[in-house]
Scaffold this motif. Structure first.
Motif, PDB file in Angstrom:
ATOM      1  N   THR A 223     -23.788 -42.151   6.460  1.00 48.41           N
ATOM      2  CA  THR A 223     -24.579 -43.069   6.542  1.00 48.41           C
ATOM      3  C   THR A 223     -25.537 -44.191   6.500  1.00 48.41           C
ATOM      4  O   THR A 223     -25.491 -43.957   4.996  1.00 48.41           O
ATOM      5  CB  THR A 223     -25.406 -43.058   8.030  1.00 48.41           C
ATOM      6  OG1 THR A 223     -26.543 -42.251   7.574  1.00 48.41           O
ATOM      7  CG2 THR A 223     -24.644 -42.044   9.137  1.00 48.41           C
ATOM      8  N   GLU A 224     -25.627 -45.433   6.367  1.00 45.33           N
ATOM      9  CA  GLU A 224     -25.835 -46.387   5.412  1.00 45.33           C
ATOM     10  C   GLU A 224     -27.287 -45.690   5.061  1.00 45.33           C
ATOM     11  O   GLU A 224     -28.063 -45.952   3.583  1.00 45.33           O
ATOM     12  CB  GLU A 224     -26.118 -47.747   6.409  1.00 45.33           C
ATOM     13  CG  GLU A 224     -27.824 -48.996   5.343  1.00 45.33           C
ATOM     14  CD  GLU A 224     -27.855 -50.194   6.037  1.00 45.33           C
ATOM     15  OE1 GLU A 224     -27.955 -51.658   6.147  1.00 45.33           O
ATOM     16  OE2 GLU A 224     -26.630 -50.295   7.003  1.00 45.33           O
ATOM     17  N   LYS A 225     -28.233 -45.517   6.294  1.00 40.08           N
ATOM     18  CA  LYS A 225     -29.971 -44.554   5.264  1.00 40.08           C
ATOM     19  C   LYS A 225     -29.716 -43.213   5.584  1.00 40.08           C
ATOM     20  O   LYS A 225     -30.646 -42.941   5.160  1.00 40.08           O
ATOM     21  CB  LYS A 225     -30.716 -45.416   6.568  1.00 40.08           C
ATOM     22  CG  LYS A 225     -30.972 -46.321   6.882  1.00 40.08           C
ATOM     23  CD  LYS A 225     -32.295 -46.832   7.640  1.00 40.08           C
ATOM     24  CE  LYS A 225     -32.465 -48.697   7.510  1.00 40.08           C
ATOM     25  NZ  LYS A 225     -33.752 -48.648   8.478  1.00 40.08           N
ATOM     26  N   GLY A 226     -28.456 -42.811   6.018  1.00 36.32           N
ATOM     27  CA  GLY A 226     -27.747 -41.019   5.809  1.00 36.32           C
ATOM     28  C   GLY A 226     -28.158 -40.323   4.124  1.00 36.32           C
ATOM     29  O   GLY A 226     -28.256 -41.374   3.207  1.00 36.32           O
ATOM     30  N   PRO A 227     -28.932 -39.649   3.939  1.00 34.75           N
ATOM     31  CA  PRO A 227     -28.580 -38.668   2.936  1.00 34.75           C
ATOM     32  C   PRO A 227     -27.329 -38.616   2.299  1.00 34.75           C
ATOM     33  O   PRO A 227     -26.560 -38.790   3.074  1.00 34.75           O
ATOM     34  CB  PRO A 227     -28.967 -37.384   2.794  1.00 34.75           C
ATOM     35  CG  PRO A 227     -28.334 -36.831   4.430  1.00 34.75           C
ATOM     36  CD  PRO A 227     -29.382 -38.474   5.320  1.00 34.75           C
TER      37      PRO A 227
ATOM     38  N   LEU B 287     -35.568 -33.053   2.717  1.00 33.89           N
ATOM     39  CA  LEU B 287     -34.922 -33.957   3.271  1.00 33.89           C
ATOM     40  C   LEU B 287     -36.704 -35.504   3.507  1.00 33.89           C
ATOM     41  O   LEU B 287     -37.240 -36.479   3.478  1.00 33.89           O
ATOM     42  CB  LEU B 287     -34.235 -34.771   4.471  1.00 33.89           C
ATOM     43  CG  LEU B 287     -32.814 -34.602   4.735  1.00 33.89           C
ATOM     44  CD1 LEU B 287     -32.514 -35.422   6.078  1.00 33.89           C
ATOM     45  CD2 LEU B 287     -32.477 -35.453   2.875  1.00 33.89           C
ATOM     46  N   ASP B 288     -37.362 -34.603   4.042  1.00 27.19           N
ATOM     47  CA  ASP B 288     -39.055 -34.277   4.302  1.00 27.19           C
ATOM     48  C   ASP B 288     -39.926 -35.261   3.001  1.00 27.19           C
ATOM     49  O   ASP B 288     -40.858 -35.827   3.482  1.00 27.19           O
ATOM     50  CB  ASP B 288     -39.332 -33.458   4.961  1.00 27.19           C
ATOM     51  CG  ASP B 288     -39.112 -33.168   6.688  1.00 27.19           C
ATOM     52  OD1 ASP B 288     -38.057 -34.552   6.830  1.00 27.19           O
ATOM     53  OD2 ASP B 288     -39.392 -32.315   6.943  1.00 27.19           O
ATOM     54  N   ILE B 289     -39.156 -34.440   2.172  1.00 21.08           N
ATOM     55  CA  ILE B 289     -40.171 -34.537   0.683  1.00 21.08           C
ATOM     56  C   ILE B 289     -39.761 -36.148  -0.010  1.00 21.08           C
ATOM     57  O   ILE B 289     -40.047 -36.351  -0.940  1.00 21.08           O
ATOM     58  CB  ILE B 289     -40.062 -33.439  -0.160  1.00 21.08           C
ATOM     59  CG1 ILE B 289     -39.021 -32.832  -0.323  1.00 21.08           C
ATOM     60  CG2 ILE B 289     -40.856 -32.533   0.637  1.00 21.08           C
ATOM     61  CD1 ILE B 289     -38.992 -32.259  -2.154  1.00 21.08           C
ATOM     62  N   GLY B 290     -38.863 -36.437   0.545  1.00 21.11           N
ATOM     63  CA  GLY B 290     -37.695 -37.826   0.044  1.00 21.11           C
ATOM     64  C   GLY B 290     -36.301 -37.029  -0.670  1.00 21.11           C
ATOM     65  O   GLY B 290     -36.028 -38.749  -1.409  1.00 21.11           O
ATOM     66  N   ALA B 291     -35.727 -36.173  -0.273  1.00 27.29           N
ATOM     67  CA  ALA B 291     -34.411 -36.240  -0.954  1.00 27.29           C
ATOM     68  C   ALA B 291     -33.716 -36.896  -1.138  1.00 27.29           C
ATOM     69  O   ALA B 291     -33.217 -37.054   0.075  1.00 27.29           O
ATOM     70  CB  ALA B 291     -34.023 -34.267  -1.071  1.00 27.29           C
ATOM     71  N   ASP B 292     -32.885 -37.397  -1.915  1.00 21.25           N
ATOM     72  CA  ASP B 292     -31.407 -38.448  -1.846  1.00 21.25           C
ATOM     73  C   ASP B 292     -30.472 -37.702  -0.911  1.00 21.25           C
ATOM     74  O   ASP B 292     -29.652 -38.693  -0.604  1.00 21.25           O
ATOM     75  CB  ASP B 292     -31.965 -39.499  -2.395  1.00 21.25           C
ATOM     76  CG  ASP B 292     -33.010 -39.954  -3.216  1.00 21.25           C
ATOM     77  OD1 ASP B 292     -33.486 -41.249  -3.101  1.00 21.25           O
ATOM     78  OD2 ASP B 292     -33.750 -39.600  -4.583  1.00 21.25           O
ATOM     79  N   GLY B 293     -30.005 -36.579  -1.743  1.00 20.50           N
ATOM     80  CA  GLY B 293     -29.179 -36.221  -0.883  1.00 20.50           C
ATOM     81  C   GLY B 293     -29.045 -34.801  -1.033  1.00 20.50           C
ATOM     82  O   GLY B 293     -29.820 -34.301  -1.075  1.00 20.50           O
TER      83      GLY B 293
END
Length: 355
Positions: free
Chosen positions: A14-18, A218-224
């Motif tokens: 998705t556009e904002k998903g990982p 994801l909570d700490i900002g991982a991109d993938g």
């Protein structure tokens, strides 16, 4: 050295998903690879991974099929349209991967720990325009990790990212590789534009830990995320316990909540995430301390030594009180904490001595 980076030319679900990269730990057979790939593609996965060369801790295990497995990956790309990726450890691996149209390369934890090996790989990558992901070294050494990135970047690789797969530890833990979230958090602080993937499969080592680790990442900002998925995990030739079926993998991904990105750790939400991770680390360390205390209790039982050692107790309180002051805390606060810790240590030792 400041890294020269370009955005990863990779698809998101998705556009904002990982970014999601999924596939088996090892490419075991054409049938296993194609079955897994088609099931993942049917679930909407865009990037397929599989180990072609498998560095094992000890000889005698399955170490991958090598070039024949690359033919299966190429077939995956042709029949499903998914991008394909694999780990490379030598210049020969890089050349063969390019010959078969591999889209994503990554460098494994054992290789990252060896600057000589990383430099050889970097030299072989000159002229390539391809995403290269660098796994953290086996041990928690941030400078070594960054050094590997600098070597690859100096070779002209600008689509660069990292994979956080956790760190090996001698001590027993609920994880196969301890997350030590503070290290990727510090890496993000120092290189804000560097994409960070998380490998919850190698980090957790157990299927039941993969979903919570994905969300924590994801909570700490991982991109993938790079998730190991196998059409029949129980029969996998390597790392069977940490692989999910494509169906379960898709379910785990569907439940993930992507947070709003922030570009600083000063926001209250990001700071609270850091506190949660530090608190988790504190509990893990307390658990390790109590295990050592129980070993001491067993020694005292075997040698008929009384549990309470007043001199040692006073030494702990004085040392930690002084240390607390140096770290910006009141000495009474630090002493009170260690009074409770000592009380629990004595309780556990008494149980052993009386048992």
């Amino acid at each position: 050295m400041e890294l020269e980076l370009q955005p990863l030319n990779l698809p998101r679900d998705t556009e904002k998903g990982p970014f999601i990269i999924a596939g088996p730990c090892s490419a075991e057979s054409e049938e296993q690879v194609m079955t897994t790939a088609k099931q993942l593609a049917d679930k909407g996965c865009h990037m397929f991974r599989a180990g072609v060369w498998k560095p094992r801790t000890k000889p005698g295990g399955f170490e991958g099929h090598g070039e024949p497995a690359l033919k299966w990956l190429k077939q995956v790309k042709e029949e499903t349209g998914m991008l394909i990726g694999t780990e490379v450890a030598t210049p020969e691996h890089v050349q063969l991967a390019m010959n078969y149209g591999v889209d994503i390369l990554w460098i494994g934890a054992r290789t990252t720990a060896n600057p000589f090996a990383v430099q050889l790989l970097a030299d072989s990558m000159h002229g390539l325009d391809i995403p290269v992901l660098v796994k953290n070294p086996v041990n928690p050494d941030l400078e070594l990790w960054i050094g590997a990135l600098e070597r690859i970047n100096a070779a002209g690789i600008k689509q660069l990212g990292v994979i956080h797969r956790g760190f090996s530890s001698y001590d027993k833990s609920m994880y196969r590789n301890a997350p030590m979230w503070q290290i990727p958090i510090e890496l993000r602080r120092r290189i804000p534009d560097l994409p960070i993937f998380c490998d919850p499969s190698h980090m957790g080592g157990k299927r039941e830990l993969i979903a919570p680790l994905c969300q924590q990442a994801l909570d700490i900002g991982a991109d993938g995320l790079m998730i190991e998925s196998h059409c029949d995990p129980d029969k996998a030739w390597s790392d069977a316990k940490q692989q999910l079926t494509p169906e379960v993998c898709d379910y785990v991904v569907s439940l993930l909540v992507s947070r709003e990105k922030t570009f600083t750790t000063e926001g209250i939400k990001q700071l609270r995430v850091q506190i949660d991770q530090i608190d988790n680390d504190i509990m893990e360390l307390l658990g390790k301390r109590m295990r050592v205390c129980r070993e001491i209790g067993q020694y005292k039982k075997e040698h008929n030594i009384q549990v309470l050692q007043t001199g040692r107790y006073n030494e702990i309180l004085d040392k930690r009180g002084a240390q607390g002051s140096l770290l910006g805390m009141s000495d009474s606060f630090a002493k009170e904490i260690f009074e409770h810790i000592h009380e629990e240590s004595v309780r556990q030792q008494l149980e052993i001595v009386k048992g």
